[in-house]
Design a protein around this motif. Structure first.
Motif, short mmCIF file in Angstrom:
data_model
loop_
_atom_site.label_atom_id
_atom_site.label_comp_id
_atom_site.label_asym_id
_atom_site.label_seq_id
_atom_site.Cartn_x
_atom_site.Cartn_y
_atom_site.Cartn_z
N LEU A 250 -5.13 -1.53 -0.82
CA LEU A 250 -6.75 -1.38 -0.73
C LEU A 250 -6.93 -2.35 0.29
O LEU A 250 -6.92 -3.50 0.29
N VAL A 251 -7.61 -1.79 1.57
CA VAL A 251 -8.00 -2.70 2.43
C VAL A 251 -9.59 -3.14 2.60
O VAL A 251 -10.39 -1.93 2.70
N LYS A 252 -9.96 -4.03 2.40
CA LYS A 252 -11.41 -4.52 2.77
C LYS A 252 -11.33 -5.62 3.75
O LYS A 252 -10.72 -6.66 3.54
N PRO A 253 -11.77 -5.24 4.83
CA PRO A 253 -11.62 -6.33 6.11
C PRO A 253 -12.22 -7.71 5.60
O PRO A 253 -13.37 -7.84 4.96
N GLY A 254 -11.48 -8.75 5.78
CA GLY A 254 -12.11 -10.22 5.70
C GLY A 254 -11.60 -10.58 3.96
O GLY A 254 -11.92 -11.82 3.84
N GLN A 255 -11.14 -9.82 3.20
CA GLN A 255 -11.03 -10.11 1.88
C GLN A 255 -9.72 -10.80 1.87
O GLN A 255 -8.48 -10.54 2.28
N VAL A 256 -9.81 -11.85 0.94
CA VAL A 256 -8.46 -12.52 0.63
C VAL A 256 -8.55 -12.88 -0.85
O VAL A 256 -9.71 -13.20 -1.54
N PRO B 279 -4.50 -9.03 0.10
CA PRO B 279 -3.63 -8.37 -0.69
C PRO B 279 -2.70 -7.69 -0.20
O PRO B 279 -1.59 -7.26 -0.52
N GLN B 280 -2.97 -6.92 0.79
CA GLN B 280 -2.30 -5.55 1.32
C GLN B 280 -1.21 -6.34 2.00
O GLN B 280 -0.17 -5.70 2.20
N ASP B 281 -1.39 -7.49 2.63
CA ASP B 281 -0.32 -8.15 3.40
C ASP B 281 1.03 -8.64 2.32
O ASP B 281 2.17 -8.30 2.86
N VAL B 282 0.24 -9.13 1.23
CA VAL B 282 1.44 -9.36 0.40
C VAL B 282 2.28 -8.21 -0.30
O VAL B 282 3.41 -8.25 -0.32
N VAL B 283 1.43 -7.06 -0.55
CA VAL B 283 2.43 -5.75 -0.82
C VAL B 283 3.41 -5.38 0.52
O VAL B 283 4.47 -5.00 0.07
N VAL B 284 2.85 -5.52 1.62
CA VAL B 284 3.70 -5.03 2.53
C VAL B 284 5.07 -5.98 2.85
O VAL B 284 6.12 -5.67 3.12
N HIS B 285 4.78 -7.47 2.76
CA HIS B 285 5.83 -8.37 2.59
C HIS B 285 6.76 -8.04 1.65
O HIS B 285 7.88 -8.06 1.69
N ALA B 286 6.34 -7.81 0.20
CA ALA B 286 7.26 -7.65 -0.90
C ALA B 286 7.86 -6.08 -0.70
O ALA B 286 9.12 -6.07 -0.85
N ALA B 287 7.51 -5.19 -0.05
CA ALA B 287 8.12 -3.99 0.20
C ALA B 287 9.17 -4.22 1.11
O ALA B 287 10.22 -3.75 1.02
N ALA B 288 8.78 -4.97 2.18
CA ALA B 288 9.82 -5.14 3.31
C ALA B 288 11.04 -5.71 2.58
O ALA B 288 12.39 -5.86 2.90
N LEU B 289 10.98 -6.90 1.70
CA LEU B 289 12.03 -7.71 1.27
C LEU B 289 12.62 -6.83 0.16
O LEU B 289 14.17 -6.88 0.25
N ALA B 290 12.17 -6.02 -0.49
CA ALA B 290 12.97 -5.03 -1.62
C ALA B 290 13.43 -3.76 -0.86
O ALA B 290 14.12 -3.00 -1.80
N GLY B 291 13.15 -3.51 0.58
CA GLY B 291 13.63 -2.28 1.00
C GLY B 291 13.06 -1.01 0.39
O GLY B 291 13.44 0.04 0.33
N LEU B 292 11.52 -1.30 0.05
CA LEU B 292 10.87 -0.14 -0.42
C LEU B 292 9.68 0.37 0.44
O LEU B 292 9.51 -0.55 1.34
N THR B 293 9.26 1.63 0.18
CA THR B 293 8.16 1.88 1.22
C THR B 293 6.83 1.64 0.64
O THR B 293 6.43 1.93 -0.51
N PRO B 294 6.03 0.71 1.41
CA PRO B 294 4.74 0.31 1.01
C PRO B 294 3.83 1.51 0.65
O PRO B 294 3.83 2.69 1.32
N PRO B 295 2.90 1.50 -0.20
CA PRO B 295 1.94 2.73 -0.62
C PRO B 295 0.93 2.72 1.01
O PRO B 295 0.74 1.49 1.65
#
Length: 287
Positions: A175-181, A217-233
């Protein structure tokens, strides 16, 4: 050291296991006999406390405890542990440290700005109860002369509860909300900071328990997906109308929470300063 944990949930359970590894005598409370039996098999002496009735075993554990961690979820009327056990804790002869697990949610929204323990809370109605509970515990410490500390936790993750697990189970979102951390903390660092406080109590202290890097939060999901070899949503634009009221309220609060005080006061070195150090370890450990 005799440690009593009121409410052995996810975070407090990791703390209990670390205390056991140090040779401490640990007693915990839970709400059901089934969970008490399961934890007792791990070596955690566990009692049932429903928020009202105080057994003789619990009264004895309070009287003998040197440290008490309060990790009980608030009820509509406040903290059941404070209401039922406050007088016994005030009178406990060996007790020198009380820690209450609160939340950085009490600060409310700060538009993405950096804040610390000196920042005035801008709490929502939901967080007003937490603030009052914090005040109740601090007042107990002032009356009794016991060292009460408040620990305001950010978003908790660790084994079994992290973005890799969500990716594998299909529950991860981007979920992308610009500027949200969001701010986050590994469960092992919660334990580490609590241990540091027990070693050096400061009556009336309030500590932010959060890591070094508030992140989208979306950056953390992308990083986790890359580490695990999974496709991010796929990315989903933020739309509060499509979220539950609780989820929408989380996205309505944007702040960067400083952990400088725990570093300065305890000399604490984070085991996982950011999610980048933690996620590979979680992946290697089976998530």
């Amino acid at each position: 050291m005799k440690l009593l944990i009121l409410g052995v949930g996810y975070s407090a359970g990791f703390f209990a296991r670390e205390a056991l590894a140090r040779g401490w005598e640990v007693t915990g409370t839970v709400r059901t006999a089934e969970k008490a039996e399961r934890l007792s098999r791990e070596g955690i002496r566990t009692l049932v406390f429903d928020g009202f009735a105080v057994s003789s075993s619990l009264a004895t554990a309070i009287a003998e405890a040197a440290a008490v961690l309060v990790s009980v979820q608030p009820g509509e009327a406040g903290d059941p542990a404070f209401q039922a056990l406050g007088p016994a804790l005030e009178a406990a002869p060996a007790l020198r440290w009380i820690g209450y697990l609160s939340t950085i949610g009490v600060y409310g929204d700060h538009g993405g700005a950096w804040i610390d323990e000196d920042t005035a809370p801008r709490a929502s109605y939901r967080s007003q109860l937490r603030l009052q509970i914090e005040r109740d515990w601090l007042a107990l410490g002032e009356r009794s002369g016991k060292a009460v500390q408040i620990f305001r936790l950010s978003g908790i993750y660790g084994p079994g509860r992290n973005p890799i697990v969500k990716l594998r189970t299909g529950t991860a979102t981007r979920l992308v909300k610009p500027g949200q951390v969001f701010n986050r903390i590994h469960v092992d660092d919660i334990s580490g900071i609590l241990m540091a406080s027990i070693a050096a109590p400061r009556p009336g202290a309030i500590y932010n328990v959060t890591d070094d890097e508030p992140a989208p939060p979306q950056d953390v999901v992308v990083h986790a997906a890359a580490l695990a070899g999974l496709t991010p949503p796929p990315e989903t634009p933020f739309d509060p109308a499509k979220l539950s009221p609780m989820a929408a309220s989380f996205y309505g609060e944007n702040k960067r929470v400083s952990n400088a005080l725990v570093k300065r006061e305890f000399g604490y070195a984070f085991r996982y300063p950011t999610y980048r150090e933690a996620l590979p370890v979680l992946l290697a450990g089976g998530d």
